[in-house]
Motif scaffolding. Structure first.
Motif, PDB file in Angstrom:
ATOM      1  N   MET A  33       0.845  -1.190   0.000  1.00 56.58           N
ATOM      2  CA  MET A  33       0.000   0.000   0.000  1.00 56.58           C
ATOM      3  C   MET A  33       0.876   1.235   0.000  1.00 56.58           C
ATOM      4  O   MET A  33       1.845   1.318   0.761  1.00 56.58           O
ATOM      5  CB  MET A  33      -0.895  -0.008   1.242  1.00 56.58           C
ATOM      6  CG  MET A  33      -1.775   1.215   1.327  1.00 56.58           C
ATOM      7  SD  MET A  33      -2.904   1.110   2.704  1.00 56.58           S
ATOM      8  CE  MET A  33      -3.524   2.785   2.705  1.00 56.58           C
ATOM      9  N   CYS A  34       0.520   2.185  -0.867  1.00 55.01           N
ATOM     10  CA  CYS A  34       1.301   3.429  -0.923  1.00 55.01           C
ATOM     11  C   CYS A  34       0.866   4.336   0.221  1.00 55.01           C
ATOM     12  O   CYS A  34      -0.322   4.604   0.394  1.00 55.01           O
ATOM     13  CB  CYS A  34       1.103   4.133  -2.258  1.00 55.01           C
ATOM     14  SG  CYS A  34       1.901   5.759  -2.304  1.00 55.01           S
ATOM     15  N   SER A  35       1.846   4.819   0.971  1.00 56.12           N
ATOM     16  CA  SER A  35       1.494   5.662   2.121  1.00 56.12           C
ATOM     17  C   SER A  35       1.162   7.088   1.695  1.00 56.12           C
ATOM     18  O   SER A  35       0.718   7.885   2.509  1.00 56.12           O
ATOM     19  CB  SER A  35       2.621   5.658   3.152  1.00 56.12           C
ATOM     20  OG  SER A  35       3.806   6.105   2.566  1.00 56.12           O
ATOM     21  N   ASN A  36       1.370   7.416   0.437  1.00 50.23           N
ATOM     22  CA  ASN A  36       0.962   8.733  -0.057  1.00 50.23           C
ATOM     23  C   ASN A  36      -0.444   8.726  -0.639  1.00 50.23           C
ATOM     24  O   ASN A  36      -1.287   9.509  -0.244  1.00 50.23           O
ATOM     25  CB  ASN A  36       1.938   9.223  -1.130  1.00 50.23           C
ATOM     26  CG  ASN A  36       3.307   9.520  -0.558  1.00 50.23           C
ATOM     27  OD1 ASN A  36       3.434  10.050   0.543  1.00 50.23           O
ATOM     28  ND2 ASN A  36       4.340   9.171  -1.301  1.00 50.23           N
ATOM     29  N   CYS A  37      -0.698   7.827  -1.588  1.00 48.16           N
ATOM     30  CA  CYS A  37      -1.982   7.868  -2.309  1.00 48.16           C
ATOM     31  C   CYS A  37      -2.936   6.740  -1.900  1.00 48.16           C
ATOM     32  O   CYS A  37      -4.059   6.672  -2.379  1.00 48.16           O
ATOM     33  CB  CYS A  37      -1.744   7.816  -3.814  1.00 48.16           C
ATOM     34  SG  CYS A  37      -1.096   6.231  -4.395  1.00 48.16           S
ATOM     35  N   PHE A  71      -9.592  -7.072   6.539  1.00 49.52           N
ATOM     36  CA  PHE A  71      -9.320  -6.044   7.545  1.00 49.52           C
ATOM     37  C   PHE A  71      -9.666  -4.670   7.002  1.00 49.52           C
ATOM     38  O   PHE A  71      -9.498  -4.383   5.820  1.00 49.52           O
ATOM     39  CB  PHE A  71      -7.846  -6.058   7.950  1.00 49.52           C
ATOM     40  CG  PHE A  71      -7.460  -7.256   8.766  1.00 49.52           C
ATOM     41  CD1 PHE A  71      -7.639  -7.275  10.139  1.00 49.52           C
ATOM     42  CD2 PHE A  71      -6.920  -8.372   8.145  1.00 49.52           C
ATOM     43  CE1 PHE A  71      -7.291  -8.383  10.886  1.00 49.52           C
ATOM     44  CE2 PHE A  71      -6.574  -9.496   8.888  1.00 49.52           C
ATOM     45  CZ  PHE A  71      -6.757  -9.498  10.268  1.00 49.52           C
ATOM     46  N   ASN A  72     -10.145  -3.819   7.901  1.00 57.16           N
ATOM     47  CA  ASN A  72     -10.508  -2.442   7.576  1.00 57.16           C
ATOM     48  C   ASN A  72      -9.761  -1.526   8.538  1.00 57.16           C
ATOM     49  O   ASN A  72      -9.759  -1.765   9.736  1.00 57.16           O
ATOM     50  CB  ASN A  72     -12.037  -2.303   7.749  1.00 57.16           C
ATOM     51  CG  ASN A  72     -12.573  -0.898   7.497  1.00 57.16           C
ATOM     52  OD1 ASN A  72     -13.471  -0.446   8.206  1.00 57.16           O
ATOM     53  ND2 ASN A  72     -12.074  -0.214   6.509  1.00 57.16           N
ATOM     54  N   CYS A  73      -9.097  -0.502   8.008  1.00 59.03           N
ATOM     55  CA  CYS A  73      -8.447   0.466   8.895  1.00 59.03           C
ATOM     56  C   CYS A  73      -9.481   1.496   9.305  1.00 59.03           C
ATOM     57  O   CYS A  73     -10.125   2.103   8.450  1.00 59.03           O
ATOM     58  CB  CYS A  73      -7.271   1.145   8.203  1.00 59.03           C
ATOM     59  SG  CYS A  73      -6.590   2.492   9.193  1.00 59.03           S
ATOM     60  N   HIS A  94      -2.871   9.722   7.851  1.00 60.12           N
ATOM     61  CA  HIS A  94      -3.558   9.249   9.062  1.00 60.12           C
ATOM     62  C   HIS A  94      -2.632   8.682  10.129  1.00 60.12           C
ATOM     63  O   HIS A  94      -3.110   8.123  11.104  1.00 60.12           O
ATOM     64  CB  HIS A  94      -4.578   8.171   8.688  1.00 60.12           C
ATOM     65  CG  HIS A  94      -5.593   8.617   7.697  1.00 60.12           C
ATOM     66  ND1 HIS A  94      -6.725   9.301   8.038  1.00 60.12           N
ATOM     67  CD2 HIS A  94      -5.630   8.496   6.346  1.00 60.12           C
ATOM     68  CE1 HIS A  94      -7.421   9.586   6.947  1.00 60.12           C
ATOM     69  NE2 HIS A  94      -6.777   9.103   5.903  1.00 60.12           N
ATOM     70  N   GLY A  95      -1.323   8.794   9.931  1.00 60.99           N
ATOM     71  CA  GLY A  95      -0.432   8.155  10.900  1.00 60.99           C
ATOM     72  C   GLY A  95      -0.478   6.652  10.729  1.00 60.99           C
ATOM     73  O   GLY A  95      -0.628   6.158   9.621  1.00 60.99           O
ATOM     74  N   TYR A  96      -0.414   5.911  11.846  1.00 64.74           N
ATOM     75  CA  TYR A  96      -0.396   4.457  11.748  1.00 64.74           C
ATOM     76  C   TYR A  96      -1.797   3.878  11.560  1.00 64.74           C
ATOM     77  O   TYR A  96      -2.755   4.376  12.144  1.00 64.74           O
ATOM     78  CB  TYR A  96       0.269   3.852  12.995  1.00 64.74           C
ATOM     79  CG  TYR A  96       1.740   4.136  13.015  1.00 64.74           C
ATOM     80  CD1 TYR A  96       2.626   3.331  12.299  1.00 64.74           C
ATOM     81  CD2 TYR A  96       2.246   5.223  13.715  1.00 64.74           C
ATOM     82  CE1 TYR A  96       3.974   3.601  12.280  1.00 64.74           C
ATOM     83  CE2 TYR A  96       3.606   5.508  13.701  1.00 64.74           C
ATOM     84  CZ  TYR A  96       4.460   4.695  12.982  1.00 64.74           C
ATOM     85  OH  TYR A  96       5.800   4.981  12.954  1.00 64.74           O
ATOM     86  N   HIS A  97      -1.881   2.820  10.759  1.00 66.48           N
ATOM     87  CA  HIS A  97      -3.165   2.149  10.561  1.00 66.48           C
ATOM     88  C   HIS A  97      -3.673   1.560  11.878  1.00 66.48           C
ATOM     89  O   HIS A  97      -2.889   1.182  12.746  1.00 66.48           O
ATOM     90  CB  HIS A  97      -3.030   0.985   9.567  1.00 66.48           C
ATOM     91  CG  HIS A  97      -2.695   1.411   8.185  1.00 66.48           C
ATOM     92  ND1 HIS A  97      -3.528   2.193   7.410  1.00 66.48           N
ATOM     93  CD2 HIS A  97      -1.615   1.142   7.410  1.00 66.48           C
ATOM     94  CE1 HIS A  97      -2.968   2.384   6.227  1.00 66.48           C
ATOM     95  NE2 HIS A  97      -1.802   1.764   6.199  1.00 66.48           N
ATOM     96  N   TYR A  98      -4.979   1.464  11.987  1.00 68.78           N
ATOM     97  CA  TYR A  98      -5.603   0.793  13.130  1.00 68.78           C
ATOM     98  C   TYR A  98      -6.552  -0.236  12.530  1.00 68.78           C
ATOM     99  O   TYR A  98      -7.649   0.097  12.085  1.00 68.78           O
ATOM    100  CB  TYR A  98      -6.354   1.811  13.985  1.00 68.78           C
ATOM    101  CG  TYR A  98      -6.771   1.272  15.322  1.00 68.78           C
ATOM    102  CD1 TYR A  98      -6.152   1.722  16.502  1.00 68.78           C
ATOM    103  CD2 TYR A  98      -7.789   0.312  15.436  1.00 68.78           C
ATOM    104  CE1 TYR A  98      -6.536   1.237  17.730  1.00 68.78           C
ATOM    105  CE2 TYR A  98      -8.168  -0.187  16.664  1.00 68.78           C
ATOM    106  CZ  TYR A  98      -7.544   0.279  17.809  1.00 68.78           C
ATOM    107  OH  TYR A  98      -7.923  -0.218  19.019  1.00 68.78           O
ATOM    108  N   TRP A  99      -6.110  -1.506  12.483  1.00 68.34           N
ATOM    109  CA  TRP A  99      -6.846  -2.526  11.748  1.00 68.34           C
ATOM    110  C   TRP A  99      -7.928  -3.196  12.581  1.00 68.34           C
ATOM    111  O   TRP A  99      -7.693  -3.570  13.716  1.00 68.34           O
ATOM    112  CB  TRP A  99      -5.881  -3.611  11.229  1.00 68.34           C
ATOM    113  CG  TRP A  99      -4.848  -3.072  10.302  1.00 68.34           C
ATOM    114  CD1 TRP A  99      -3.515  -2.922  10.563  1.00 68.34           C
ATOM    115  CD2 TRP A  99      -5.046  -2.602   8.961  1.00 68.34           C
ATOM    116  NE1 TRP A  99      -2.879  -2.386   9.462  1.00 68.34           N
ATOM    117  CE2 TRP A  99      -3.789  -2.187   8.467  1.00 68.34           C
ATOM    118  CE3 TRP A  99      -6.170  -2.498   8.131  1.00 68.34           C
ATOM    119  CZ2 TRP A  99      -3.627  -1.668   7.178  1.00 68.34           C
ATOM    120  CZ3 TRP A  99      -6.001  -1.977   6.853  1.00 68.34           C
ATOM    121  CH2 TRP A  99      -4.744  -1.569   6.398  1.00 68.34           C
ATOM    122  N   ILE A 100      -9.101  -3.347  11.973  1.00 74.73           N
ATOM    123  CA  ILE A 100     -10.216  -4.084  12.560  1.00 74.73           C
ATOM    124  C   ILE A 100     -10.520  -5.249  11.627  1.00 74.73           C
ATOM    125  O   ILE A 100     -10.661  -5.036  10.417  1.00 74.73           O
ATOM    126  CB  ILE A 100     -11.488  -3.204  12.639  1.00 74.73           C
ATOM    127  CG1 ILE A 100     -11.224  -1.879  13.350  1.00 74.73           C
ATOM    128  CG2 ILE A 100     -12.659  -3.973  13.246  1.00 74.73           C
ATOM    129  CD1 ILE A 100     -11.158  -1.961  14.845  1.00 74.73           C
TER     130      ILE A 100
END
Ligand SMILES: [Zn+2]
Ligand SMILES: [Zn+2]
Ligand SMILES: [Zn+2]
Length: 143
Positions: A33-37, A71-73, A94-100
């Motif tokens: 996953m690209c952390s920019n787009c 998983f969904n962030c 968004h900083g770090y992902h938070y996965w659910i």
């Protein structure tokens, strides 16, 4: 195309891109996953850094091996299909992902009425936070 059908088209395109790739027994691909787009590509090697729409280059994070868990962030709202809980990679917005974990990959397509996010699952996901609504939950409908 109006906005809704364009959105729907993009969802279907994403599903088509992801779906046939999820059945390999010997899975060597990782979810990048690209952390920019926020573009997501399942691939064996790190994809090219060219073609980012939000910055000069894609900056790829390896989220983990492709698999059957959905998983969904809850911050950036992306959906990924991985074997284990994805890495909490850093994203610019968004900083770090938070996965659910929403459930197991399946034939049914569920969409959230509020934010429009779409996922393929065996059964309807339980309630988890929808980033589009302050302290609200995803409202899933599916077929
Ligand atoms: Zn990018
Ligand atoms: Zn995220
Ligand atoms: Zn939602």
């Amino acid at each position: 195309m109006n906005v809704i059908s364009k959105k729907l088209f993009l969802f279907l395109l994403m599903i088509l891109m992801l779906a046939p790739t999820l059945v390999n027994a010997e899975e060597n691909r990782r979810v990048f996953m690209c952390s920019n787009c926020q573009m997501i590509i399942p691939a064996e090697k790190m994809p090219s850094s060219l073609g980012c729409t939000k910055a000069n280059y894609h900056i790829w994070a390896n989220l983990g091996v492709v698999g059957l868990n959905v998983f969904n962030c809850k911050k950036c709202n992306v959906i990924v299909y991985t074997k284990l809980i994805p890495n909490a990679a850093y994203t610019k917005e968004h900083g770090y992902h938070y996965w659910i974990r929403l459930g197991e990959f399946g034939e049914k397509v569920f969409n959230c009425k509020k934010c429009g996010v779409s996922a393929r699952l065996k059964q309807r996901p339980g309630s988890s936070q929808c980033p589009k609504v302050k302290s609200g939950y995803h409202e899933w409908f599916g077929y």
